[in-house]
Scaffold this motif. Structure first.
Motif, PDB file in Angstrom:
ATOM      1  N   SER A 163      24.964  -9.057  15.784  1.00 30.46           N
ATOM      2  CA  SER A 163      25.726 -10.207  15.423  1.00 30.46           C
ATOM      3  C   SER A 163      25.850 -11.713  15.873  1.00 30.46           C
ATOM      4  O   SER A 163      24.576 -11.241  16.821  1.00 30.46           O
ATOM      5  CB  SER A 163      27.252  -9.305  16.791  1.00 30.46           C
ATOM      6  N   ARG A 209      25.587 -20.145  13.996  1.00 37.77           N
ATOM      7  CA  ARG A 209      27.142 -18.918  13.314  1.00 37.77           C
ATOM      8  C   ARG A 209      27.604 -19.490  12.781  1.00 37.77           C
ATOM      9  O   ARG A 209      27.752 -20.420  12.504  1.00 37.77           O
ATOM     10  CB  ARG A 209      27.550 -18.593  14.749  1.00 37.77           C
ATOM     11  N   ARG A 227      25.878 -11.763  23.082  1.00 37.00           N
ATOM     12  CA  ARG A 227      25.342 -10.073  23.248  1.00 37.00           C
ATOM     13  C   ARG A 227      24.173  -9.795  22.193  1.00 37.00           C
ATOM     14  O   ARG A 227      23.387  -8.940  23.102  1.00 37.00           O
ATOM     15  CB  ARG A 227      26.376  -9.387  23.448  1.00 37.00           C
ATOM     16  N   VAL A 278      22.208 -17.857  17.171  1.00 38.48           N
ATOM     17  CA  VAL A 278      23.953 -17.923  18.173  1.00 38.48           C
ATOM     18  C   VAL A 278      25.052 -19.216  18.083  1.00 38.48           C
ATOM     19  O   VAL A 278      26.099 -19.497  18.016  1.00 38.48           O
ATOM     20  CB  VAL A 278      23.744 -16.921  18.957  1.00 38.48           C
ATOM     21  N   THR A 316      26.731 -13.518  18.427  1.00 37.47           N
ATOM     22  CA  THR A 316      27.360 -13.411  20.127  1.00 37.47           C
ATOM     23  C   THR A 316      26.148 -13.498  20.769  1.00 37.47           C
ATOM     24  O   THR A 316      24.842 -13.332  20.751  1.00 37.47           O
ATOM     25  CB  THR A 316      28.333 -12.130  19.542  1.00 37.47           C
TER      26      THR A 316
END
Length: 152
Positions: free
Chosen positions: A21, A69, A25, A65, A23
């Motif tokens: 993802s 993104r 994280r 990210v 993100t």
């Protein structure tokens, strides 16, 4: 045509690919997955190679990210262990302004809070480049393994 009389060593390339993802994280997970995969391939945790690859992956994933993104789209981490080096590829889905390539990265202002990612990649990777793809871009970096022909 005659066969070569010089024996060739077999070439083994190991590849790891994971979509994550886009993100913070996902960027943290990319770094952890990279050092774990290197350990599985026999490159120990805490070695110079593992630490260098971890830092390069962390910077490229953070850039994907932050700057690459696209809502609803993942980024991809790809590691390859080939004779002599570890190749890192981070691909994002954003088309548009291309990041600076090797030799074109400018250091940030002294008190700037951002802008050090590609400076670190340029300092740590033995080779790197930015590749266009549709959609998005891939930043590819290589870290030579100790004792490889590339280091001589």
């Amino acid at each position: 045509m005659t066969a070569s009389s010089t024996p060739h060593r077999p070439v083994t390339v190991r590849v790891f690919t994971q979509r994550l993802s886009a993100t913070p994280r996902g960027a943290r997970l990319a770094r952890r997955l990279a050092v774990g995969q290197l350990a599985d391939w026999g490159v120990p945790y805490g070695s110079d190679t593992s630490d260098t690859v971890a830092a390069v992956v962390a910077e490229l994933a953070a850039n994907a990210v932050t700057h690459g993104r696209v809502p609803g789209r993942d980024f991809e981490l790809r590691l390859s262990l080939a004779p002599g080096c570890v190749r890192i590829e981070v691909t994002d889905a954003r088309t548009g302004p291309r990041p600076p390539g090797p030799g074109d990265v400018r250091p940030p202002q002294a008190l700037a809070e951002t802008g050090r990612g590609l400076v670190l990649v340029e300092a740590l990777a033995d080779r790197w480049e930015v590749l266009d793809r549709v959609p998005g871009k891939t930043v590819r970096a290589e870290v030579d393994l100790p004792g490889s022909c590339a280091n001589r």
